[in-house]
Design an enzyme around this catalytic site. Sequence first.
Site, PDB file in Angstrom:
ATOM      1  N   ASP A 175      30.620  30.313  43.936  1.00  0.00           N
ATOM      2  CA  ASP A 175      31.932  30.761  43.485  1.00  0.00           C
ATOM      3  C   ASP A 175      31.889  32.199  42.967  1.00  0.00           C
ATOM      4  O   ASP A 175      32.775  32.630  42.254  1.00  0.00           O
ATOM      5  CB  ASP A 175      32.475  29.813  42.415  1.00  0.00           C
ATOM      6  CG  ASP A 175      31.377  29.322  41.511  1.00  0.00           C
ATOM      7  OD1 ASP A 175      30.387  30.063  41.362  1.00  0.00           O
ATOM      8  OD2 ASP A 175      31.491  28.224  40.960  1.00  0.00           O
ATOM      9  N   CYS A 201      24.275  59.051  15.734  1.00  0.00           N
ATOM     10  CA  CYS A 201      25.713  58.988  15.681  1.00  0.00           C
ATOM     11  C   CYS A 201      26.227  58.884  17.104  1.00  0.00           C
ATOM     12  O   CYS A 201      25.550  59.299  18.041  1.00  0.00           O
ATOM     13  CB  CYS A 201      26.236  60.250  15.016  1.00  0.00           C
ATOM     14  SG  CYS A 201      27.983  60.191  14.763  1.00  0.00           S
ATOM     15  N   ASP A 222      35.603  25.750  37.992  1.00  0.00           N
ATOM     16  CA  ASP A 222      35.143  25.291  39.295  1.00  0.00           C
ATOM     17  C   ASP A 222      34.522  23.919  39.110  1.00  0.00           C
ATOM     18  O   ASP A 222      33.881  23.659  38.102  1.00  0.00           O
ATOM     19  CB  ASP A 222      34.108  26.286  39.822  1.00  0.00           C
ATOM     20  CG  ASP A 222      33.611  25.900  41.195  1.00  0.00           C
ATOM     21  OD1 ASP A 222      34.444  25.836  42.110  1.00  0.00           O
ATOM     22  OD2 ASP A 222      32.410  25.664  41.340  1.00  0.00           O
ATOM     23  N   CYS A 272      26.053  61.652  19.478  1.00  0.00           N
ATOM     24  CA  CYS A 272      24.738  62.063  19.950  1.00  0.00           C
ATOM     25  C   CYS A 272      24.497  61.654  21.397  1.00  0.00           C
ATOM     26  O   CYS A 272      23.891  62.393  22.171  1.00  0.00           O
ATOM     27  CB  CYS A 272      23.634  61.432  19.107  1.00  0.00           C
ATOM     28  SG  CYS A 272      23.795  61.769  17.375  1.00  0.00           S
ATOM     29  N   ASP A 276      29.353  28.003  38.570  1.00  0.00           N
ATOM     30  CA  ASP A 276      27.900  27.946  38.461  1.00  0.00           C
ATOM     31  C   ASP A 276      27.257  29.157  39.129  1.00  0.00           C
ATOM     32  O   ASP A 276      26.045  29.291  39.156  1.00  0.00           O
ATOM     33  CB  ASP A 276      27.325  26.643  39.019  1.00  0.00           C
ATOM     34  CG  ASP A 276      27.705  26.431  40.474  1.00  0.00           C
ATOM     35  OD1 ASP A 276      28.232  27.373  41.086  1.00  0.00           O
ATOM     36  OD2 ASP A 276      27.460  25.334  41.000  1.00  0.00           O
TER      37      ASP A 276
HETATM   38  P1  ADP Z   1      33.716  23.215  44.782  1.00  0.00           P
HETATM   39  O1  ADP Z   1      34.992  23.956  44.682  1.00  0.00           O
HETATM   40  O2  ADP Z   1      33.880  21.811  44.316  1.00  0.00           O
HETATM   41  O3  ADP Z   1      32.559  23.917  44.154  1.00  0.00           O
HETATM   42  P2  ADP Z   1      32.958  24.141  47.425  1.00  0.00           P
HETATM   43  O4  ADP Z   1      34.000  25.177  47.637  1.00  0.00           O
HETATM   44  O5  ADP Z   1      31.585  24.591  47.210  1.00  0.00           O
HETATM   45  O6  ADP Z   1      33.389  23.061  46.334  1.00  0.00           O
HETATM   46  O7  ADP Z   1      32.978  23.165  48.688  1.00  0.00           O
HETATM   47  C1  ADP Z   1      34.141  22.442  48.982  1.00  0.00           C
HETATM   48  C2  ADP Z   1      33.863  21.284  49.899  1.00  0.00           C
HETATM   49  O8  ADP Z   1      33.346  21.761  51.132  1.00  0.00           O
HETATM   50  C3  ADP Z   1      32.839  20.335  49.370  1.00  0.00           C
HETATM   51  O9  ADP Z   1      33.399  19.369  48.548  1.00  0.00           O
HETATM   52  C4  ADP Z   1      32.312  19.734  50.645  1.00  0.00           C
HETATM   53  O10 ADP Z   1      33.156  18.698  51.078  1.00  0.00           O
HETATM   54  C5  ADP Z   1      32.392  20.862  51.636  1.00  0.00           C
HETATM   55  N1  ADP Z   1      31.120  21.541  51.775  1.00  0.00           N
HETATM   56  C6  ADP Z   1      30.778  22.752  51.292  1.00  0.00           C
HETATM   57  N2  ADP Z   1      29.520  23.057  51.628  1.00  0.00           N
HETATM   58  C7  ADP Z   1      29.042  22.009  52.322  1.00  0.00           C
HETATM   59  C8  ADP Z   1      27.782  21.699  52.945  1.00  0.00           C
HETATM   60  N3  ADP Z   1      26.749  22.529  52.902  1.00  0.00           N
HETATM   61  N4  ADP Z   1      27.672  20.530  53.566  1.00  0.00           N
HETATM   62  C9  ADP Z   1      28.700  19.684  53.621  1.00  0.00           C
HETATM   63  N5  ADP Z   1      29.885  19.908  53.072  1.00  0.00           N
HETATM   64  C10 ADP Z   1      30.075  21.047  52.421  1.00  0.00           C
HETATM   65 MG    MG Z   2      31.092  25.206  43.700  1.00  0.00          MG
END
Ligand code: ADP
Ligand code: MG
Length: 735
Positions: free
Chosen positions: A633, A16, A394, A19, A629
């Site tokens: 994010d 229950c 995202d 418990c 993903d």
């Molecule tokens: P999203 O919101 O689409 O997931 P991110 O916030 O991860 O995108 O990244 C936003 C932008 O920053 C990407 O579209 C890219 O232009 C740039 N960016 C992020 N990380 C990298 C990286 N390692 N090399 C080059 N550009 C990057």
């Molecule tokens: Mg992203």
Amino acid sequence: MSALVTIETPIKGMDCAECTEHVRRAIAGLSGVASVEVFLAAEKAVIRLDPSRVELSAIREAVAAAGYSVPETAPSGAKSQPDLGRRMDFLLAGLFVVVLLAVIVGEGLAVFASVNAAIPLPIGLIAVLAAGFPVFRNVARAARRGQIIAHTLMTLGVIAALTVGQWVTALLVVGFMRVGDYVERFATDHARRAIRDLSALAPQTARVERDGREMEMPIAAVRPGDLVIVRPGEQIPVDGEVVAGQATVDQAAITGEGLPVEAGPAAHVYAATFVRLGHLRIRAARVGPETTFGRVIRLVEEAEAQRAHVQQIADRFAAWYLPIVAGLAGLTFLLRGDPLATAAVLVVACSCSFALATPIAMVASIAAGARRGLLIKGGRYLELLARADVVLIDKTGTVTLGKPQVTDVVAAPDCRWPPDEPDMARHDPRSAVLRLAASAERYSEHPVAEAVRAAAQARRLPLADPLDFRALPGLGVQALVEGKRVTVGNRRLLDASGLTGPASPDPREGAAVSQEHEARGLQAAAFTDAVTALEREGKTLLFVAADGDLLGVIAVADTLREDAPAAVAALRDLGVRHIELLTGDHERAAATMAAALAVPYRAGLLPEDKIRIVREYQAAGHTVVMIGDGINDAPALAQADVGIAMATGGSDIAIEAAPVALMRPDWMLAPALLRMARRTMRVVKINLAFAALYNVVGLSLAALGFLPPVLAAAAQSLPDLGILGNSARLLRDRG
Ligand code: ADP
Ligand code: MG
């Protein structure tokens, strides 16, 4: 000083909801125990303790003193526990109904009264004591600990019936009390069965190759690094990497997806999945509870810790319930002076129907979800999902495949660089740009970085090792490559680094116009046009600069996940009021994807901007779901009311990243999840309404003297049975 460790121990005898609280208090009271969590459905306790101050034997004693037990050996999976088959369930339910009818008829014909008169009271008393011994013992034990349990009230009811010499009534009440216990245990067990069915899929043995010999061994004996051999039709026992062989693997146990996948050398495979065709030799990376499947089971078992709000309310009510019933019984006696009506009030109450209403439905849903690729880490999230009205998505990796491809590389016109690599630059400045960018991106886990590396690899460009690597979330990366300070990222990063993008006019253009400069001006215009065109196509642009010079631009395009538009439409059909795309990518790329999904968007966001947007919606009173993903994010997923991580690559990162994980990148799981959450909450509400209605009607009838104690006792199992039957729907439904 000494370190705390976390141990897990099975607990038996918890029938229950109250418990778990008894067990928790018993263990928490020991010195050396830092914290305890007790799980009813999983029948276990997770204890953080100081091993130098408390031993398992002390825990065992404390649990025993509270009336429960710690089994000597941990039960090994599902097989050790006998399950009553479905047919048995029906049989018992049928029997229950027959007895119930017999009692109603018997009561109506006053059969019990004549039996009561025919047999002397002392014999009846002995019968009551014998039949109710285990119950009375529990009540006495609880009383010694100063606790009042549901059986305490019923025992008072039995005593009340005996005071007026109604020993047959008392005997029947005792009988139904025990039937009630059985029903309750059965209901709890039903929830457990869902979890047990899941754990039953865990591998038990593995065939390991050691010193050139193959041997079959229990899974506990397998170590990371072992070479494991799996034949056709067999289960993969570990998480690991394929070192040899080729096979089709059925990953349904992890992803819920029926379609098998191909696995060959270097592929990652997961424990509890099956090899359909082919052989595999696997290097074990993780074994047992450490595997993805092991973690899924643990999360499902511990999901009951994240209680739904309705459950907290029900629990709070349950705590008040016994005193209320006791008060009502007292009132009945004072006002009506009728010991039998008083007994009926005490007996009709079953506090457990309230306590059972929520967890049974939640556990059923969570376990059923895990089997179809929906990992939900608590009833709380089902409740929030059921009323979610804002869904934020995202972009990269979530609505797109997350496997962007490099589509174009454009070198800047006055690409004098690299002076120390004149050949390469002269012959192929684009390869030089790509090589430098890929070197700087070498340690970035962002999908665009992977695209750049893949493109460099496809052209067989030798990468350099970057120094002083820095990832700038939402912007790009910076690193020292072969002595040059290299920056790869979006326009925002370019601006922040004080560089001028191709859209703005070249400052050198204003200088004296020589033949050469004119040519360069034309080239610059062509470069600008090319970049603008790429941007207009919705491609993601990565600007590559070294030591303050813009060297070129790499265009990357990601493909929309095919099922995303349909899933978003399904979410809208489910009545989610606002769906929005959030991305760090540029305006055009966002617009292209948003148009395909038919949702509004916000582009150019930094991770903290996404958090701020989530907060804004929350402040406006919305329940916000964020789908990502889980890779870059995580902060926004954590801020949302429910973060949903979609497993994209392996099933790994998503599992830890958020309260809910979709175990395969299948967008249709998102609307399925919402539907499941709503159905669960409907079942919970029906359960609670049922329990409430039963109690109000039952208690009123009993107090008014319309419900004889015998029928009151017979009726007390009804809400549990109703709740059980209602919740069982959640195990079956797959919609
Ligand atoms: P999203 O919101 O689409 O997931 P991110 O916030 O991860 O995108 O990244 C936003 C932008 O920053 C990407 O579209 C890219 O232009 C740039 N960016 C992020 N990380 C990298 C990286 N390692 N090399 C080059 N550009 C990057
Ligand atoms: Mg992203």
